[in-house]
Scaffold this motif. Structure first.
Motif, PDB file in Angstrom:
ATOM      1  N   ASP A   1       1.127  -1.201   0.343  1.00 55.77           N
ATOM      2  CA  ASP A   1      -0.162  -0.239   0.453  1.00 55.77           C
ATOM      3  C   ASP A   1       0.492   0.863   0.220  1.00 55.77           C
ATOM      4  OD1 ASP A   1      -2.815   1.357   0.941  1.00 55.77           O
ATOM      5  OD2 ASP A   1      -1.475   2.304   2.235  1.00 55.77           O
TER       6      ASP A   1
ATOM      7  N   ASP B   1      -0.090   4.061  -2.797  1.00 58.07           N
ATOM      8  CA  ASP B   1      -0.052   5.403  -2.494  1.00 58.07           C
ATOM      9  C   ASP B   1       0.758   6.717  -2.064  1.00 58.07           C
ATOM     10  OD1 ASP B   1      -2.576   4.801  -1.792  1.00 58.07           O
ATOM     11  OD2 ASP B   1      -2.563   4.430   0.175  1.00 58.07           O
TER      12      ASP B   1
ATOM     13  N   SER C   1       3.529   6.673   0.287  1.00 59.62           N
ATOM     14  CA  SER C   1       3.461   7.062   1.102  1.00 59.62           C
ATOM     15  C   SER C   1       4.933   7.117   1.842  1.00 59.62           C
ATOM     16  CB  SER C   1       3.069   6.461   2.593  1.00 59.62           C
ATOM     17  OG  SER C   1       1.428   5.974   1.617  1.00 59.62           O
TER      18      SER C   1
ATOM     19  N   ARG D   1       4.845   5.772   7.962  1.00 57.89           N
ATOM     20  CA  ARG D   1       4.057   4.691   8.469  1.00 57.89           C
ATOM     21  C   ARG D   1       4.379   4.315   9.932  1.00 57.89           C
ATOM     22  NH1 ARG D   1      -0.568   2.069   7.204  1.00 57.89           N
ATOM     23  NH2 ARG D   1      -0.020   2.384   4.650  1.00 57.89           N
TER      24      ARG D   1
ATOM     25  N   LYS E   1      -8.680  10.757  -3.049  1.00 60.24           N
ATOM     26  CA  LYS E   1      -9.703   9.305  -2.305  1.00 60.24           C
ATOM     27  C   LYS E   1     -10.679  10.087  -1.915  1.00 60.24           C
ATOM     28  CE  LYS E   1      -6.201   5.884  -0.774  1.00 60.24           C
ATOM     29  NZ  LYS E   1      -4.978   5.688   0.225  1.00 60.24           N
TER      30      LYS E   1
HETATM   31 MG    MG Z   1      -2.368   4.358   2.203  1.00 59.58          MG
END
Ligand code: MG
Ligand code: FPP
Length: 324
Positions: free
Chosen positions: A84, A88, A90, A93, A235
């Protein structure tokens, strides 16, 4: 009680899951071994294995297969996060830099594959019902991919409806919660009524968990990941869908156009967040969250009373009130 209290309640069984997780992640390839150890040292909420053990205790008899299913659920979850973060883009995290940002796209995908393989291996090693439990896990892997694909398509077209939103969050989040509960019930030798009840509980809890995640993305401060990212990723989640209900069609169309132009054109992101706040979109999402939480509690009503059942009820409240 909170998640830590639930882990204490689970006692020795919890320690067995932690040991199995650690033992599942060794590799003879030094970079992989080191990165796995590093990821394990920042473990996150560990919600899914806690849920798994509680379900096993609440509707059957604890055994080594229950420990395997609990550990597999966390391995699969972490595999999806490694993928993910690539999807995304990113960089943070659990309050730490992602593998994507430290090592790059290829290691993040490959390490995710490794964790996925280790999850499936644990399920396959179940002494009883391994085929049945593996079927649940592989159905969920399919759901996860479909959820991400649908979310991606909808982020591009900007036309997410509430129905699309609920379908996406079932596929990308609730399906795994459902499988965790079903797998735990099967492994513990549960009767079919209890298994059906916890399957429904898992689905509802997963829906609640993701709605809360989407609310926190608008108003959270200490998530361990930056807030406001959903919008930047294009989103359209429930708080924004709630705000749409309070604006005219022209304004909604304008905002949908802006969101689908993200992340290439991030202007207006702050303005949309302010509009969602002003129109109490998170309040709307909060109402739906409460519905899912109370339905989840109702679903486990048929289980015999036990300390584990009380923890399942607490876990539903945790999904409503959590701050991270
Ligand atoms: Mg995500
Ligand atoms: C986090 O959601 C992501 C998921 C719940 C599912 C991710 C699934 C995949 C990448 C596909 C399948 C992968 C495998 C290994 C089978 P989010 O992006 O809304 O939340 P976040 O803010 O925590 O990133």
């Amino acid at each position: 009680m909170g998640i830590k209290g639930i882990q204490e309640f689970l006692g020795e069984d919890w320690s067995k899951v932690e040991a199995l997780l650690k033992g599942s992640l060794h590799s003879s390839v030094e970079l992989l071994d080191r990165t796995n150890a590093h990821l394990s040292s920042n473990e996150g909420k560990m919600l899914r294995p806690a849920l798994s053990l509680l379900v096993s205790k609440a509707c059957g008899t604890m055994n080594d297969d229950c420990i395997r299913v609990a550990a597999a659920s966390e391995l699969l979850h972490n595999a999806t996060l490694l993928h993910d973060d690539v999807l995304d883009d990113s960089s943070v995290r659990r309050g730490a830099p992602t593998v994507l940002s430290t090592l790059g796209t290829k290691p993040s995908v490959l390490i995710g594959d490794f964790w996925l393989a280790r999850a499936m291996d644990l399920v396959l090693r179940c002494e009883k019902h391994s085929h049945e439990i593996l079927t649940c896990f592989s159905d969920t892997v399919q759901d996860l991919v479909e959820g991400e694909m649908l979310q991606m398509t909808k982020a591009e077209s900007g036309d997410t409806t509430e129905e699309d939103y609920f379908r996406i969050i079932y596929l990308k989040t609730a399906s795994l919660f459902e499988t965790v509960c079903t797998g735990a019930a099967i492994a513990s030798g549960s009767d079919s009524d209890s298994a059906a009840a916890v399957k429904e509980y898992g689905r509802l809890l997963g829906m609640a968990f993701q709605i809360k995640d989407d609310i926190l993305d608008y108003e959270g401060e200490a998530l361990g990941k930056p807030t406001g990212t959903d919008l930047k990723e294009g989103k359209i989640t429930l708080p924004l869908l709630g705000a749409f209900k309070k604006m005219d069609d022209r304004k909604e169309k304008e905002i949908r156009g802006m969101v689908s132009a993200f992340p290439q054109q991030p202007e207006g992101c702050r303005e949309i967040s302010a509009t969602v706040k002003a129109l109490d979109g998170t309040g709307y999402a909060g109402l739906r969250l409460e519905e899912y939480v109370s339905q989840a509690k109702e679903a486990v009503g048929v289980l015999p009373d036990s300390p584990a059942k009380s923890c399942l009820l607490e876990l539903a409240d945790y999904c409503r009130y959590r701050k991270i």
